[in-house]
Each structure stands twice: as structure tokens, then as C-alpha cells.
Design a protein around this motif. Sequence first.
Motif, PDB file in Angstrom:
ATOM      1  N   MET A 180       0.808  -1.218   0.000  1.00 30.04           N
ATOM      2  CA  MET A 180       0.000   0.000   0.000  1.00 30.04           C
ATOM      3  C   MET A 180       0.842   1.270   0.000  1.00 30.04           C
ATOM      4  O   MET A 180       0.324   2.368  -0.106  1.00 30.04           O
ATOM      5  CB  MET A 180      -0.893   0.019   1.239  1.00 30.04           C
ATOM      6  N   VAL A 181       2.154   1.086   0.130  1.00 35.90           N
ATOM      7  CA  VAL A 181       3.027   2.247   0.219  1.00 35.90           C
ATOM      8  C   VAL A 181       2.955   3.076  -1.060  1.00 35.90           C
ATOM      9  O   VAL A 181       2.812   4.295  -1.031  1.00 35.90           O
ATOM     10  CB  VAL A 181       4.479   1.795   0.508  1.00 35.90           C
ATOM     11  N   ARG A 182       2.947   2.368  -2.180  1.00 36.04           N
ATOM     12  CA  ARG A 182       3.044   3.063  -3.455  1.00 36.04           C
ATOM     13  C   ARG A 182       1.869   4.015  -3.703  1.00 36.04           C
ATOM     14  O   ARG A 182       2.054   5.157  -4.116  1.00 36.04           O
ATOM     15  CB  ARG A 182       3.145   2.032  -4.582  1.00 36.04           C
ATOM     16  N   GLU A 183       0.651   3.508  -3.438  1.00 38.34           N
ATOM     17  CA  GLU A 183      -0.527   4.329  -3.732  1.00 38.34           C
ATOM     18  C   GLU A 183      -0.497   5.642  -2.956  1.00 38.34           C
ATOM     19  O   GLU A 183      -1.018   6.656  -3.407  1.00 38.34           O
ATOM     20  CB  GLU A 183      -1.815   3.534  -3.422  1.00 38.34           C
ATOM     21  N   VAL A 184       0.132   5.627  -1.763  1.00 37.50           N
ATOM     22  CA  VAL A 184       0.218   6.853  -0.967  1.00 37.50           C
ATOM     23  C   VAL A 184       1.324   7.756  -1.505  1.00 37.50           C
ATOM     24  O   VAL A 184       1.139   8.962  -1.673  1.00 37.50           O
ATOM     25  CB  VAL A 184       0.452   6.510   0.517  1.00 37.50           C
ATOM     26  N   LEU A 185       2.471   7.155  -1.816  1.00 40.14           N
ATOM     27  CA  LEU A 185       3.593   7.959  -2.298  1.00 40.14           C
ATOM     28  C   LEU A 185       3.270   8.610  -3.642  1.00 40.14           C
ATOM     29  O   LEU A 185       3.678   9.740  -3.910  1.00 40.14           O
ATOM     30  CB  LEU A 185       4.855   7.093  -2.399  1.00 40.14           C
ATOM     31  N   ASP A 186       2.501   7.901  -4.479  1.00 35.07           N
ATOM     32  CA  ASP A 186       2.098   8.480  -5.770  1.00 35.07           C
ATOM     33  C   ASP A 186       1.359   9.800  -5.568  1.00 35.07           C
ATOM     34  O   ASP A 186       1.548  10.759  -6.320  1.00 35.07           O
ATOM     35  CB  ASP A 186       1.204   7.498  -6.531  1.00 35.07           C
ATOM     36  N   VAL A 187       0.519   9.831  -4.523  1.00 35.21           N
ATOM     37  CA  VAL A 187      -0.231  11.057  -4.245  1.00 35.21           C
ATOM     38  C   VAL A 187       0.732  12.188  -3.903  1.00 35.21           C
ATOM     39  O   VAL A 187       0.590  13.326  -4.376  1.00 35.21           O
ATOM     40  CB  VAL A 187      -1.228  10.824  -3.079  1.00 35.21           C
ATOM     41  N   VAL A 188       1.745  11.862  -3.084  1.00 32.30           N
ATOM     42  CA  VAL A 188       2.692  12.892  -2.663  1.00 32.30           C
ATOM     43  C   VAL A 188       3.498  13.404  -3.865  1.00 32.30           C
ATOM     44  O   VAL A 188       3.724  14.608  -4.007  1.00 32.30           O
ATOM     45  CB  VAL A 188       3.635  12.339  -1.574  1.00 32.30           C
ATOM     46  N   VAL A 189       3.910  12.476  -4.737  1.00 29.01           N
ATOM     47  CA  VAL A 189       4.673  12.887  -5.917  1.00 29.01           C
ATOM     48  C   VAL A 189       3.835  13.804  -6.788  1.00 29.01           C
ATOM     49  O   VAL A 189       4.312  14.826  -7.291  1.00 29.01           O
ATOM     50  CB  VAL A 189       5.144  11.647  -6.709  1.00 29.01           C
ATOM     51  N   GLU A 190       2.556  13.490  -6.911  1.00 26.92           N
ATOM     52  CA  GLU A 190       1.690  14.348  -7.730  1.00 26.92           C
ATOM     53  C   GLU A 190       1.580  15.737  -7.118  1.00 26.92           C
ATOM     54  O   GLU A 190       1.615  16.748  -7.817  1.00 26.92           O
ATOM     55  CB  GLU A 190       0.308  13.700  -7.865  1.00 26.92           C
ATOM     56  N   LEU A 191       1.479  15.787  -5.789  1.00 27.91           N
ATOM     57  CA  LEU A 191       1.438  17.089  -5.116  1.00 27.91           C
ATOM     58  C   LEU A 191       2.724  17.866  -5.387  1.00 27.91           C
ATOM     59  O   LEU A 191       2.688  19.065  -5.676  1.00 27.91           O
ATOM     60  CB  LEU A 191       1.274  16.900  -3.605  1.00 27.91           C
ATOM     61  N   ALA A 192       3.846  17.183  -5.308  1.00 30.86           N
ATOM     62  CA  ALA A 192       5.135  17.835  -5.560  1.00 30.86           C
ATOM     63  C   ALA A 192       5.173  18.395  -6.977  1.00 30.86           C
ATOM     64  O   ALA A 192       5.579  19.534  -7.199  1.00 30.86           O
ATOM     65  CB  ALA A 192       6.274  16.844  -5.345  1.00 30.86           C
ATOM     66  N   ASP A 193       4.709  17.594  -7.916  1.00 26.91           N
ATOM     67  CA  ASP A 193       4.715  18.037  -9.314  1.00 26.91           C
ATOM     68  C   ASP A 193       3.837  19.257  -9.517  1.00 26.91           C
ATOM     69  O   ASP A 193       4.062  20.070 -10.401  1.00 26.91           O
ATOM     70  CB  ASP A 193       4.230  16.901 -10.225  1.00 26.91           C
ATOM     71  N   ASN A 194       2.803  19.391  -8.668  1.00 25.39           N
ATOM     72  CA  ASN A 194       1.915  20.537  -8.800  1.00 25.39           C
ATOM     73  C   ASN A 194       2.389  21.735  -7.991  1.00 25.39           C
ATOM     74  O   ASN A 194       1.655  22.699  -7.789  1.00 25.39           O
ATOM     75  CB  ASN A 194       0.498  20.164  -8.379  1.00 25.39           C
ATOM     76  N   GLY A 195       3.608  21.637  -7.432  1.00 25.98           N
ATOM     77  CA  GLY A 195       4.195  22.804  -6.798  1.00 25.98           C
ATOM     78  C   GLY A 195       3.900  22.974  -5.331  1.00 25.98           C
ATOM     79  O   GLY A 195       4.113  24.043  -4.760  1.00 25.98           O
TER      80      GLY A 195
END
Lengths: 269, 226, 219
Positions: A180-195
Motif C-alpha cells: 500500500m506504500v506506493r498508492e500513498v507515495l504516488d499522491v505525494v509525488v503528484e502534489l510535488a509536481d503541482n508545486g
Amino acid sequence: MTTTTDAPVLELRDVRKTYPGGVTALDGVDLTVRRGEVVVIVGPSGCGKSTLLRTVNGLEPLTGGAIALDGSQITGSGTRWETVRQRVGMVFQSYELFNHLTVLGNLTLAPVRVAGTPRAKAERRGLELLARVGLADKAGSYPRELSGGQRQRVAIVRALAMQPEVLLLDEITASLDPEMVREVLDVVVELADNGMTMLVVTHEMGFARAVADRVVLMDRGRVVEEAEPEEFFTNPRSDRARAFLQTFTYTRSTRRAGPDVSAEPAAEG
Amino acid sequence: MPVSGLEVLLEGRNLVRLLEGLGTTVGIALASLAVALVCGVPLGLAMTRRGALVQVLTRGYVETMRIVPQLVLLFVVYFDLAREGIVSLSGTATSVLVLGLWGAAEMGDLVRGAVTSIPEHQVDSARALGLAPGQVQRLVVLPQTVRRLAPLTVNLTTRLVKTTSLVVLIGVVEVLKVAQQIIDANRFEHPEAAFWVYGLVLGLYFVVCYPVSVLARRLETRWESR
Amino acid sequence: MSPDVLLEHAPLFARAAVVTVRIAALGILGALTVGLVCAAVEHFRVPVGRQAVRAYVELARNTPLVVQLFFLYFALPKVGVVWSGEACAIIGLTFLGGGYMAEALRSGLDAVDASQVDGALSLGMSRGAALRHVVLPQGVAVAVPALTANVIFLVKETSVVSVVALPDLMYVAKDIIGSSYDTREALTLLVVAYLVILLPVALGARALEGRWRRAGLGS
Ligand SMILES: Nc1ncnc2c1ncn2[C@@H]1O[C@H](COP(=O)(O)OP(=O)(O)O)[C@@H](O)[C@H]1O
Ligand SMILES: [Mg+2]
């Protein structure tokens, strides 16, 4: 790694924290986080990472030093932490979802009660946020009906619902089952990409390397190395950093002869 | 509080009589506890069995005893069964019988709860170690059940003592009745004695129950934080 | 046992049941109020108040209601505090039940993780808002089984209020037993009356517990 500007959002100067019991968790930390920047803090357990994030959110009063948000000092007696915390969101290792409320109830509680957003609007925004993390169908569920990964994604969007300028993430995958780690980290990466500006504590080195603009290594309440992620992971400057990274590679220390726990059945009966 | 009448307590055998009355109360409570343990433990064990008939009978008994106020139970047995000559019982015997049977229902429920709260995997892992079914019960299930049960049983004891205070209402001469008698005997000379005498009775109950409550709590926290 | 006699006495019991229910309801309301205040004082470790609450809770829980009522009704007037029988009964139940409710609510509040408050604060909620919207609802939910058990316990305890001369169910039963030979009918009506009062309370309690559990609480 997209929209880093030079304006510092968070500035920590010589931040110190000694707990009432006498443990010094922070021993003079200096740190600057710029707008749009993702700073990842790593370090051994007990080195003060959680304490650092909690001081930024006013959950632990400082015993020395100062913290400024957007140039104005937020530590000191006159601070209205309720206002500061609306601008600085935090997500915890143990989610801290409110178990008596539905997922949507968790997302709307603070916007309605704190920010005074009309309920209908808060719910609409809450549903949008849930859709963004793939949980639109869970709006009416209770936290206990969700998996760990789903709960943590709810916790992240619950913090986002207050539209914070900075997000503090404290080991948000540490309680999760590996798958389940990945599904959470993906969210964080998307937030990072959005600044989104973020201060992230994690033990996931691959994630740290992927998401960080800067990596900060802490040890015993101090910052001991600060570097670009590539440099930190491939060519660490300090011995301390090398030793720390070494702990993430598993090597068998000694090879002993076969296990000597030969089971002599206990006489019983 | 300058109230006269305190001397009534020190007159003659008044204090001794009150203590004797308290002795009656505690005696009835302990006798009831014995009945409750002797009947309640098998009852509780029976409740953990699956059979439909056993379930209906035991649950019916427990639920009935627990929903009717204890004072009503005392009245039913004392005024009906006893006075109509079906069985001839003194107030004291009625009290022990009724409080014992009520206590048995409470005890049965505690035993059932304690037994069923032992996680199944405790039994599984004991068997996986090669223990025989009898050993599993004796070495794994029983000790854990007793630990869970001990504080609850001690707690039931204080409840029995407090409930025994009701027996004054079916004419048993216990501490509250003695208090009434002393106050009555002094009602012209020392009308204010009631304050001290009833105050003392309240204090006596507290002195008996409080240490037992503390013991129950100690047992609970000791065995909780294993 | 004669049906005629049952019918003859039934209205008396109906009237007495109203007294019993009224006293129980008011006493339980009082107990919940006192219990909530005491639980909050203990949960937040209010200095001095906390010790006072502890002493009260122990006194209430370690003495029987009959004796508490005797003290209120027969002893306190000697120092100038005079109350009616009904007031005594309600105050007595409030005093007794307050101790029990306080324990139930306090352990409910204590069962809510302190980190839940962090979660609420981190969203910008004040301490008061965190208490009201986060700690209290969860603490009360945890306490529901204990609270409903206390409610049933207090209704049953109401059976002793005839000692302060209130015309409740026990009083009427005793009256009939003493003045006629209708003992069995009186006792039957007494049991029936209590079942009529207590069964709905018990069933309601069970339904309530089920609903709180389904609301995703406890664990
Ligand atoms: N509430 C507290 N009271 C006392 N000591 C604490 C408290 N929280 C943390 N500490 C201590 O402070 C040090 C840093 O803890 P923490 O910030 O949680 O470290 P990390 O998050 O890096 O593992 C540790 O030695 C820890 O035991
Ligand atoms: Mg930590």
C-alpha cells in the motif's frame, strides 16, 4: 522540482527543544524551505524528525530559537496557532482520522468549523479532492472500513482541504503494508509536481530520492548533512551519511554454523 | 458542625451494637458470595456450551435475575414463598438465598465473559506446541481466565455488600435497623443523634467497600499490563 | 390468584409506576449531568477539583443508595437541610449515579488517543473545538455500553425510594401485602410493572449500543 522560487516559506533558526523529562530532541536546527520546494528529512529513529515537524505546527513549544512563516515569526507568546495551522497542514504516521465521522465528514469538519466554509461548498471540494486520490466512492464510508493506504490518502486530502501553503508529512507510510506504500507515495509525488511546498520525513529512500529537491540528514537533534538528492545518495560527503545509508542495505554480518536450538521435547504430563 | 447527639454513639453498647449489625450485613454478603460462586461458576461454564436448550435455560435465568430489581426478588421470596408456607424461611435465610441466586447470575455472566474472551489462537498455538486438550485447558486457558475473573469477582463482592443493605426492608436486623433502633430510643433526649448515627453507617459501609474496590482495581491493572 | 383482584389493584400500580419512572428519569438526567462535569474535571486533571471529584466518586460508589437516602432524608434535616421525599430520592439517585456515570465517561474520554487532538489541532481547530467535535463524540461512543448499563442499574435502584415515603411501586405492593391477603396478586403486579418499565429500557439500550458500534466506533 518544478516551481522552486527563492522566497523562503519556512525559516528555522537555531531551533531547540528539550522535553520536560530532560531529553534534548532538537539541538539547534537551521533550515529553510522555499516556495514550491520539497525538503526530505531522513535520519535514525529518535533523532528528532517528528519533534521538528511538530514544532513547526505548534504542537510542541520551542525551548529556543525561532521559526518564521512567510517572513513573519510564528514562535513566541502572541502566536495564534489556530491561524498558523490553517496555513501549515500536517499528516501523521497513524493517520489520526476521526473515527466517528465518515470520510467526507473528516474532510469537511475543519473547513466548516474553522474556516467557516458553507457546508455545501466544503462537501463539493471534499468530493473533488477524494476523486483526485481515487477515493470518490468512499465518501460515505467510515475510516474503519478503509485499508491503511486508503486511510492515509484520506488523511492527506483532509489536510489539503484547508488549502495550506505548506504540508508537513511525518513518516506517512511507516504503518502501511508494503503493497500500500506506493498508492500513498504516488499522491505525494503528484502534489510535488503541482508545486506544493512540503517538508517530508520518511524512511523510504527510493521515494526520498524521487521526490526531494533537497535531502536533510539529522542526527541527535542536529542537521549533519544537507544536499541535492543525487549527490546525497550517490556521493555522500559525511561519514555519518555514509553510515546511515549503509543501514538500508542488508548484508549478513556473520555466517554461523547451523542453529543450535535442537528441540528436546519438554517432559510434561 | 456543632450538632449535639454525638454522645449517643458512645453511650452503653450502641457502638458495639452497630458493629454487630455491620457483622450481620457482611455475614449475609459473604454467605451469598459463597452461594454465588458455587452456583455461578458451573452456570457460566454451561453458558459457553453450544446446545440450544442449555443456552435458553441459562440465558433465561441470568437475564431474568438481572433485570428484576433485587429488592423485588427479595419481596417475592420473602412474602410469597416464605409466608405462604411453601418453604418457611427467616429473613436472613431469604436474604442469603435471594442474594446468592442473584449473585450466581452475575457470576455466571462474568465467568462466561472471561472464558469467551480468551482468544482462539491461544488455544491453537498451545495445541501447535503439542499440548494435549486437557493441558491446553489447565495450563493456558484456566490461568488466563482466572486472571480476568479475579478483579471482577472482587468487584462483585462489593456489589453484594451494598445490595445486602436492602435486607432491612424485609425485617432483617442489620446495621441500618440497629441504627434506627438507637435513634428511636433517643428521639426525645437527643433528636439530632440521627445525623451522627446515619453518618456513621454511611462511613462503615465505605470502610468495608472501599478497600475491596481498591483491591479489585489493583488486580485489574496488575494483570492488564502484563 | 384471581384475575379480578389483579384488575382491582392494577390502577394503583399504574399510578405508582408513573412515580417510579419520573424519579428514575430525573435522577438519571441529574446523574448524567454530574457525571459529565466530573469526568471532564478528571480528564483534564483540574488541580484540586480532581481530588474532590475522586473523593466524591469513591463515596458514591462505595456506599449503598438506601443508606445515602436515610442520610439525606433523616440525618441532614438535623443540621437544617430539609428536603421533600421526592427531592431526596432524585438527589440520592443523582448522587449515586453521578459517581457511576463519571467513571464511565472518564474512561471513555481517556480511551480517545491524545494524538487525535493533535490531528484536530493540526487542522486549525481550537482546543475547545477539538474537545467538542473530536474527543467528546468518540469518548461518549466508547462509554455507551457502560452508560446504558448504568441507566438500567439506576432504574432498578429506584426500587428503594419507598424508604423516604414515596408512593412508588414497592410502596404500593407493601401496602397491599400489609392490608389484605392479596399478596400473590400484589407481587405479580409488582414484577409485571417493573418488567414493563425495564424491558423497553433494556431493549432500547441494546439497540443504541448496536447503532454506535455500526457508526464505526470502538474497534
Ligand atoms: N513527548 C515526549 N516527551 C519526552 N520525550 C520525547 C517526546 N517525544 C519524543 N521524545 C524524545 O525526543 C527524541 C526525538 O524523538 P522524535 O522527534 O520522535 O524522533 P524521530 O521522529 O526522529 O524518531 C527521542 O529521544 C524521543 O524519545
Ligand atoms: Mg518520528
